[in-house]
Motif scaffolding. Structure first.
Motif, short mmCIF file in Angstrom:
data_model
loop_
_atom_site.label_atom_id
_atom_site.label_comp_id
_atom_site.label_asym_id
_atom_site.label_seq_id
_atom_site.Cartn_x
_atom_site.Cartn_y
_atom_site.Cartn_z
N THR A 319 0.82 -1.22 0.00
CA THR A 319 0.00 0.00 0.00
C THR A 319 0.85 1.26 0.00
O THR A 319 0.60 2.19 -0.78
N MET A 320 1.85 1.30 0.88
CA MET A 320 2.62 2.52 1.07
C MET A 320 3.72 2.73 0.03
O MET A 320 4.07 3.86 -0.29
N PHE A 321 4.27 1.65 -0.49
CA PHE A 321 5.42 1.79 -1.37
C PHE A 321 5.08 1.53 -2.84
O PHE A 321 5.28 2.38 -3.70
N ILE A 322 4.51 0.37 -3.12
CA ILE A 322 4.26 -0.01 -4.51
C ILE A 322 3.13 0.83 -5.11
O ILE A 322 3.30 1.49 -6.14
N LEU A 323 1.95 0.83 -4.47
CA LEU A 323 0.81 1.58 -5.02
C LEU A 323 1.08 3.08 -5.05
O LEU A 323 0.67 3.78 -5.97
N GLU A 324 1.77 3.57 -4.01
CA GLU A 324 2.05 5.02 -3.95
C GLU A 324 2.97 5.43 -5.10
O GLU A 324 2.75 6.47 -5.74
N GLN A 325 3.97 4.62 -5.39
CA GLN A 325 4.90 4.97 -6.47
C GLN A 325 4.23 4.83 -7.84
O GLN A 325 4.52 5.60 -8.76
N GLU A 326 3.32 3.86 -7.96
CA GLU A 326 2.59 3.74 -9.22
C GLU A 326 1.69 4.95 -9.45
O GLU A 326 1.49 5.40 -10.58
N TYR A 328 2.44 7.96 -8.42
CA TYR A 328 3.34 9.02 -8.86
C TYR A 328 3.54 8.96 -10.37
O TYR A 328 3.52 9.98 -11.07
N ARG A 329 3.75 7.75 -10.88
CA ARG A 329 3.97 7.57 -12.31
C ARG A 329 2.74 7.99 -13.11
O ARG A 329 2.83 8.65 -14.15
N SER A 330 1.55 7.56 -12.63
CA SER A 330 0.32 7.88 -13.37
C SER A 330 0.06 9.38 -13.41
O SER A 330 -0.58 9.88 -14.35
N GLU A 331 0.56 10.11 -12.42
CA GLU A 331 0.37 11.56 -12.39
C GLU A 331 1.50 12.31 -13.08
O GLU A 331 1.52 13.54 -13.10
N GLY A 332 2.43 11.55 -13.66
CA GLY A 332 3.50 12.17 -14.41
C GLY A 332 4.60 12.76 -13.57
O GLY A 332 5.39 13.59 -14.05
N ILE A 333 4.68 12.36 -12.31
CA ILE A 333 5.73 12.88 -11.43
C ILE A 333 7.03 12.14 -11.75
O ILE A 333 7.05 10.91 -11.85
N VAL A 334 8.10 12.90 -11.91
CA VAL A 334 9.40 12.30 -12.19
C VAL A 334 9.86 11.54 -10.94
O VAL A 334 10.06 12.13 -9.87
N TRP A 335 10.01 10.24 -11.10
CA TRP A 335 10.29 9.41 -9.92
C TRP A 335 11.03 8.16 -10.32
O TRP A 335 10.66 7.47 -11.26
N ASP A 336 12.12 7.87 -9.65
CA ASP A 336 12.85 6.63 -9.86
C ASP A 336 12.28 5.58 -8.91
O ASP A 336 12.31 5.76 -7.68
N ILE A 338 11.76 2.80 -6.43
CA ILE A 338 12.64 2.31 -5.37
C ILE A 338 12.17 0.94 -4.91
O ILE A 338 10.99 0.74 -4.62
N ASP A 339 13.10 0.00 -4.82
CA ASP A 339 12.79 -1.31 -4.29
C ASP A 339 13.02 -1.27 -2.78
O ASP A 339 14.15 -1.09 -2.32
N PHE A 340 11.95 -1.44 -1.99
CA PHE A 340 12.05 -1.30 -0.54
C PHE A 340 12.34 -2.62 0.17
O PHE A 340 12.13 -2.73 1.37
N GLY A 341 12.79 -3.60 -0.52
CA GLY A 341 13.18 -4.83 0.16
C GLY A 341 12.59 -6.07 -0.47
O GLY A 341 11.87 -6.02 -1.47
N LEU A 342 12.88 -7.20 0.13
CA LEU A 342 12.48 -8.49 -0.38
C LEU A 342 10.96 -8.67 -0.30
O LEU A 342 10.35 -8.34 0.72
N ASP A 343 10.37 -9.16 -1.37
CA ASP A 343 8.95 -9.45 -1.37
C ASP A 343 8.68 -10.62 -0.41
O ASP A 343 9.35 -11.65 -0.45
N LEU A 344 7.70 -10.45 0.47
CA LEU A 344 7.42 -11.44 1.50
C LEU A 344 6.46 -12.54 1.05
O LEU A 344 6.22 -13.48 1.79
N GLN A 345 5.92 -12.41 -0.17
CA GLN A 345 4.88 -13.32 -0.60
C GLN A 345 5.33 -14.79 -0.65
O GLN A 345 4.55 -15.67 -0.27
N PRO A 346 6.53 -15.12 -1.09
CA PRO A 346 6.94 -16.54 -1.07
C PRO A 346 6.89 -17.16 0.32
O PRO A 346 6.48 -18.31 0.48
#
Length: 369
Positions: A319-326, A328-336, A338-346
């Protein structure tokens, strides 16, 4: 944000402090400096004092943490249109009740056990039939202290917090009696009859203490513990129990007793914090997760706690990292990105998938052999 009609939630990790006294004193100082009405000040102070009570009965010293939350809780704080607190409600989950009967090396039972044994007055020690901590088997490591924390002082502050939360004297004493009773459960001694599968209790000293504290008949209590009655068809039949079964039943009963006490405390706190007459237009939700631990021997309860924490952390990251950064992209904000760590799903899939750990454990419970 108060006044917007919307709710917000905050996730809090389990970073515990070692000196609870300093936190409580600083928190109480905030109350005295505000210019609110007496009623509003009382409500805020009660909300602050709910935490010391829950910590006393739900927190413990582990190898990694001197004040680890052994349960999770969600606090909903309601606000009125003026941004003042209009009430609150606390929900708890996954209390590590197995800690009330055994602890690993260098760890403690829940804090209040030690607070009661070390802080009770001579009169209370007599009334609650208390002995030294080393006498109780449910305190596996005896009187294990916490650095820079006095259990005697903490005991006084816990009782003071209960006073602020409007606990009656009888409610406080009933709470103390239940904790003392749980301690005495661990000192039951059973023996196996040579000629049968029936266990016996030759010495009923501690059973008498438990029954005195809980107000039940000792003869009936011992009879039910040694020979529980089961309903077979339309009839009740007494079942013989061997020593292992009786010891298991005794521990299960004491754990259930402590868990019900904890749930009652939460309900009693919520009763004080309830302000149904005051309408709340918005709220803030605070999630305080249980302590993530990796013990030498991990119980099923700790597996559930760690699994729940992984699920919550995954939700928070998504919610806080992946969706928020997406966004940013949809609104055209210049943004690199960021990978905030290992995915816990496995790790989560390993536990909850159809042939995962929980599924295999469930099958083993149904068909153990």
């Amino acid at each position: 944000q108060p006044g917007t009609g919307k709710g917000q939630a905050v996730s809090r990790s389990n970073s515990q402090n070692k000196n609870q006294m300093q936190r409580r004193q600083s928190s109480s100082g905030l109350i005295t400096k505000t210019g609110m009405s007496m009623q509003q000040g009382d409500l805020e102070q009660q909300l602050l004092q709910a935490n010391p009570i829950l910590e006393a009965f739900g927190n413990a010293k582990t190898i990694k943490n001197d004040n680890s939350s052994r349960f999770g809780k969600f606090i909903r704080i309601n606000f009125d249109n003026f941004g003042h607190i209009a009430g609150a409600n606390i929900e708890t989950y996954l209390l590590e009740k197995s800690r009330s009967v055994r602890q690993q090396e260098d760890e403690r039972n829940f804090h209040f056990f030690y607070q009661l044994l070390l802080g009770a007055s001579p009169e209370d020690r007599k009334d609650f039939l208390l002995e030294k901590p080393e006498k109780y088997r449910y305190l596996s490591n005896g009187n294990v202290g916490v650095t820079d924390v006095s259990d005697v002082e903490e005991y006084g502050m816990t009782l003071e917090a209960m006073d602020i939360m409007s606990f009656t004297p009888e409610e406080k004493r009933s709470t103390q009696r239940v904790v003392a009773a749980v301690l005495n459960f661990g000192n039951f001694d059973f023996k196996q009859e040579r000629s049968s599968d029936q266990a016996t209790m030759p010495d009923q000293t501690y059973a008498q203490k438990v029954c005195h504290l809980l107000g039940v008949n000792v003869t009936d209590f011992v009879k039910v513990l040694l020979k529980p009655r089961l309903k077979v068809g339309r009839e009740l039949v007494s079942k013989a129990q061997n020593m292992e079964q009786v010891e298991f039943s005794s521990q299960a009963l004491s754990k259930a007793l402590y868990e019900r006490l904890f749930k009652w405390l939460v309900a009693r706190i919520n009763k004080t914090l309830d302000r149904t007459s005051r309408k709340g237009s918005s709220f803030i939700g605070i999630l305080d997760i249980a302590g993530f631990e990796i013990f030498k021997t991990n119980s099923f309860e700790q597996l559930c706690i760690n699994y729940t924490n992984e699920k919550l952390q995954q939700l928070f990251n998504h919610t806080m990292f992946i969706l928020e950064q997406e966004e940013y992209r949809s609104e055209g904000i210049v943004w690199d990105f960021i990978d905030f760590g290992l995915d816990l799903q496995p790790c989560i899939d390993l536990i909850e998938k159809p042939m995962g750990i929980l599924s295999l454990l469930d099958e083993e419970c149904w068909f153990p052999k």
